[in-house]
Every structure is written in C-alpha cells, then in structure tokens.
Design an enzyme around this catalytic site. Structure first.
Site, PDB file in Angstrom:
ATOM      1  CG  ASP A   1      72.995  21.523  -3.388  1.00 45.43           C
ATOM      2  OD1 ASP A   1      73.397  20.690  -2.408  1.00 45.43           O
ATOM      3  OD2 ASP A   1      72.896  21.416  -4.541  1.00 45.43           O
TER       4      ASP A   1
ATOM      5  CE  LYS B   1      71.940  17.453  -4.667  1.00 47.85           C
ATOM      6  NZ  LYS B   1      72.715  18.585  -4.589  1.00 47.85           N
TER       7      LYS B   1
ATOM      8  CG  ASN C   1      68.448  19.372  -1.148  1.00 47.45           C
ATOM      9  OD1 ASN C   1      68.592  18.493  -0.617  1.00 47.45           O
ATOM     10  ND2 ASN C   1      69.755  20.019  -1.585  1.00 47.45           N
TER      11      ASN C   1
ATOM     12  CG  ASP D   1      69.308  24.315  -0.229  1.00 43.18           C
ATOM     13  OD1 ASP D   1      67.998  24.944  -0.026  1.00 43.18           O
ATOM     14  OD2 ASP D   1      70.270  25.229  -0.534  1.00 43.18           O
TER      15      ASP D   1
ATOM     16  CB  THR E   1      73.684  13.985  -8.868  1.00 41.19           C
ATOM     17  OG1 THR E   1      73.300  14.134 -10.309  1.00 41.19           O
ATOM     18  CG2 THR E   1      72.746  15.080  -8.248  1.00 41.19           C
TER      19      THR E   1
END
Ligand SMILES: Clc1cnc2c(Nc3ccc(N4CCOCC4)cc3)nc(-c3cccnc3)cn12
Length: 245
Positions: A136, A138, A141, A154, A171
């Site tokens: 995950d 983004k 993270n 993450d 998001t």
C-alpha cells in the site's frame, strides 16, 4: 531447539516522543534499554483489532514485513503484546516522512524523483520476487533514513499526523483501475502506483485527483491523464509516466 527469538516486553524499552498517530494506535520513538538502540514502536490497541476485525490482515502484514529484507523496506525487528496492546518494533527512519519533503518543496527535482522511483522500483521488484504484491504505497507510507534513503513503511496502515492531507484516509488516488473495480489484481497494480508517485513527485499532486471520490474513480478508469505546463518536466519523464498507466 526452542525459539531463539528473544521475547521482548515493554520493560525492555524507554519510550520517547510520539512520531504520529493512526486509526489503530500510535508510533513512538523508543530506545532499547540495554543496547541503547533507537527504534520506532508502533502500538496497536487490541480492542481496535476486534472492532475493525483486522486480525488476519495484521498477522499477514506482520509475517510479510518480518520476512522482507531490503534496503528500501523498513524492517520489522519483532513484536510483543500485553493485555490491551500489540507492539511492533520497527526500524526508526531518522529522516521522517518523504511526504513532508514533497509538501515543503511543492514538488521534487527530476533528480530526486528519479532516485526515489529507482529505489521504489527495486523494492517492488524484490517484493514481487517473493510473491508479495500490492504494498500500500503512497507518500504517507514512505519514510527516509538518516542518509535520505527511501524506506517503504507500510503495514497497510498509514499513520495520520497533523501535516497530512485530510482526505488521506481512504484516498483512492493511488488505486489502479482493477483495484477500484475490485477485480483481481496482480503485480501490475504496483507499477501503476509507481506512475502515480512519479507524477506526484514531479507535479506535487497525484494525476487523477478530483473533488469527489466518484470523480477520482472516473478519472482513474478513463486514465484521464494530463500534464500541466508548469513545473517544466522532461519529455522522458512524461513518457515514463504514460508508459506506467
Ligand atoms: Cl514506523 C517509523 C519509523 N520511523 C518513523 C518516523 N520517523 C521520523 C523521524 C524524524 C521526524 N522528524 C520530524 C520533523 O523534524 C525532523 C525529524 C519525523 C518522523 N516517523 C513516523 C511517523 C511520522 C509521521 C506520522 N506518523 C509516523 C513513523 N516512523
């Protein structure tokens, strides 16, 4: 040949300042009392695990994270629990959040972006080599170590701190179409996310950002990609981004 792993407990650590707080708990700076080794201690409340039914996700994430050894993936050294909390003993990233650097400067230089994307690509290739997909990732993270090296940090739980986008939780910006449509996904989703991050590093926001989640959905599914005229980004960089979608 019993368990060689040391059994840690809270008594082994001196707790420092909070680094951030998340939906399931908080992250603290901590120091192992004997060795004086600095770590980050992530505290997750058991009642939250019950409430959100995330036992399996947490166990899988911890097993994966413990097994991964890569310079661009934050180490999970071990864990322990008491009656009401689970504690994850994590590598401390001295440089803090990459997100902070991105927001501070508005966007990164192509040199910086290229360095981070190369590190992310190597970490993802390593994960895919171990059949681990869909980390995950983004900016929230992504952390930096004392040398500014990127660390994917993450467990599927981003930590919310004050300087985060309020729309952060849930998001959709980073999800590939097959994720958005909840179809089965493979390694390609991680390459998609690389494209999102490459765009965000260079322009300061993700490519399919929209006022509502519904509009973000539509823009992702349509691959509604456009490059602003400023900041000036090389044709090669735009070509790489287009190839990743
Ligand atoms: Cl896991 C884990 C390992 N290391 C960290 C870490 N490290 C870290 C280092 C330095 C600074 N600075 C803050 C400004 O001044 C300079 C130093 C922040 C975070 N932060 C977080 C975090 C950050 C924000 C919100 N929720 C968690 C999680 N971490």
């Amino acid at each position: 040949a019993g368990n060689t792993e040391k059994q840690w407990s809270l008594a082994d650590f001196e707790i420092g300042r909070p680094l951030g707080k998340g939906k399931f708990g908080r992250v603290y700076l901590a120091r192992e009392a004997k060795s004086k080794y600095i770590v980050a201690l992530k505290v997750i409340f058991k009642e939250q695990i019950e409430k959100y039914k995330i036992h399996h996700q947490l166990r899988r994430e911890m097993e994966i994270q413990t097994s991964l050894r890569h310079p661009n993936i934050l180490r999970l050294f071990g864990w322990f629990h008491d009656n009401e909390r689970i504690f994850l003993i994590l590598e401390y990233a001295h440089g803090g959040e990459l997100y902070g650097v991105l927001k501070q400067n508005g966007h990164l230089t192509e040199q910086q972006a290229a360095t981070y994307i190369a590190s992310l690509s190597q970490a993802l290739a390593y994960c895919h080599g171990k059949c681990v997909i869909h980390r995950d990732i983004k900016p929230e993270n992504l952390l930096l170590d004392h040398e500014g090296r990127l660390k994917i940090a993450d467990f599927g739980w981003s930590v919310q701190s004050s300087n985060k986008r309020k729309t952060m939780c849930g998001t959709l910006d980073y999800l590939a179409p097959e994720m958005v449509e909840n179809r089965d996904h493979d390694y390609a989703v991680d390459n998609w996310t690389l494209g999102i991050l490459c765009y965000e590093f260079l322009y300061g926001n993700p490519p399919f950002e929209a006022e509502s989640q519904k509009d973000t959905f539509k823009r992702i599914l349509k691959i509604d990609l456009s490059f602003p005229l400023t900041p000036n980004v090389s044709e090669e960089a735009k070509n790489l981004i287009s190839q990743l979608f």
